[in-house]
Design an enzyme around this catalytic site. Structure first.
Site, PDB file in Angstrom:
ATOM      1  N   ASN A 163     -10.287   0.910   7.364  1.00  0.00           N
ATOM      2  CA  ASN A 163     -11.677   0.824   7.816  1.00  0.00           C
ATOM      3  C   ASN A 163     -11.818   0.617   9.318  1.00  0.00           C
ATOM      4  O   ASN A 163     -12.926   0.639   9.839  1.00  0.00           O
ATOM      5  CB  ASN A 163     -12.403  -0.301   7.072  1.00  0.00           C
TER       6      ASN A 163
ATOM      7  N   HIS B 179      -4.832   5.862  -1.543  1.00  0.00           N
ATOM      8  CA  HIS B 179      -5.552   5.713  -0.278  1.00  0.00           C
ATOM      9  C   HIS B 179      -4.639   5.971   0.921  1.00  0.00           C
ATOM     10  O   HIS B 179      -5.122   6.158   2.032  1.00  0.00           O
ATOM     11  CB  HIS B 179      -6.160   4.313  -0.202  1.00  0.00           C
TER      12      HIS B 179
ATOM     13  N   ASP C 233      -7.528  10.965   2.277  1.00  0.00           N
ATOM     14  CA  ASP C 233      -7.709  11.137   0.838  1.00  0.00           C
ATOM     15  C   ASP C 233      -9.179  11.455   0.579  1.00  0.00           C
ATOM     16  O   ASP C 233     -10.042  11.122   1.386  1.00  0.00           O
ATOM     17  CB  ASP C 233      -7.303   9.859   0.095  1.00  0.00           C
TER      18      ASP C 233
ATOM     19  N   ASN D 217     -14.601   5.250   4.721  1.00  0.00           N
ATOM     20  CA  ASN D 217     -14.736   4.264   5.793  1.00  0.00           C
ATOM     21  C   ASN D 217     -13.791   4.492   6.966  1.00  0.00           C
ATOM     22  O   ASN D 217     -14.112   4.140   8.099  1.00  0.00           O
ATOM     23  CB  ASN D 217     -14.574   2.852   5.235  1.00  0.00           C
TER      24      ASN D 217
ATOM     25  N   PHE E  63      -6.188  -1.571   9.554  1.00  0.00           N
ATOM     26  CA  PHE E  63      -6.473  -1.169   8.187  1.00  0.00           C
ATOM     27  C   PHE E  63      -7.368   0.061   8.230  1.00  0.00           C
ATOM     28  O   PHE E  63      -7.973   0.385   9.254  1.00  0.00           O
ATOM     29  CB  PHE E  63      -7.089  -2.323   7.386  1.00  0.00           C
TER      30      PHE E  63
ATOM     31  N   TYR F 264       0.807  -1.220   0.000  1.00  0.00           N
ATOM     32  CA  TYR F 264       0.000   0.000   0.000  1.00  0.00           C
ATOM     33  C   TYR F 264       0.842   1.273   0.000  1.00  0.00           C
ATOM     34  O   TYR F 264       0.292   2.368  -0.080  1.00  0.00           O
ATOM     35  CB  TYR F 264      -0.943   0.015   1.209  1.00  0.00           C
TER      36      TYR F 264
END
Length: 185
Positions: free
Chosen positions: A66, A19, A91, A112, A64, A14
């Site tokens: 969320n 994101h 973001d 989220n 993570f 990532y």
């Protein structure tokens, strides 16, 4: 004490994805101010330092995206940080690439990570620094946000990240929030 939270996903796959814009901005802020994010506890990496005479805690949840609230709320409790002293960097697909927008409260707007923070903290009344990544043109939303900036997009993002760091500096210095919104939005 002020608390700046960058949202993103953990793991090398990532790194530098759209994101992870929140992570990239808080990393730049921390580097500029010599704040090392070396403490690992409460589902986060964080560090603190003095910025413009104000103690600042810079946080990157290691949950993570969320589940970001799972890290943010316990850290706020532990350090006794008032929700008014929290700024979350995220973001935002609804903003054009390169734009930033400050908000002092509001709904999750479909994000989220923000939704999780609202659920865990119990209020929408915390600051947001949104960094535009634009809507996908030829990709699904998931593929787009988890993709990296193109070579054409990267310089535009870098300028936005620099403006975001400047906005964080001004926020930490105690600038009036309405003035900040007028200056940076």
């Amino acid at each position: 004490m002020k608390m700046i939270v960058g949202l993103g996903n953990i793991g090398p796959q990532y790194d530098n994805t759209r994101h992870n814009t929140g992570f990239m901005v808080v990393d730049a802020f921390a580097q500029q101010h010599g704040i090392a994010l070396t403490t690992r506890k409460m589902d986060a990496r964080f560090g603190s330092g003095l910025v413009n005479g104000e103690k600042v805690l810079v946080v990157k949840p290691t949950t993570f995206m969320n589940e970001s609230g799972r890290a943010v709320h316990p850290i706020m409790d532990y350090f006794k940080i008032d929700v008014a002293d929290v700024m979350v960097v995220q973001d935002d697909m609804d903003l054009p690439l390169g734009r930033i927008r400050l908000r002092d409260h509001g709904s999750a707007g479909g994000h989220n990570g923000i939704k999780s923070i609202i659920a865990h903290v119990g209020t929408q009344n915390f600051g947001r620094l949104k960094v535009g990544i634009a809507h996908p043109q030829q990709h699904t939303v998931v593929d787009y946000v988890l993709g990296k900036f193109t070579t054409d997009q990267r310089p535009v993002f870098n300028q936005a990240a620099d403006r975001a760091v400047a906005a964080l500096d001004d926020w930490v210095a105690g600038s009036d929030f309405m003035q900040l919104m007028n200056q940076y939005n």
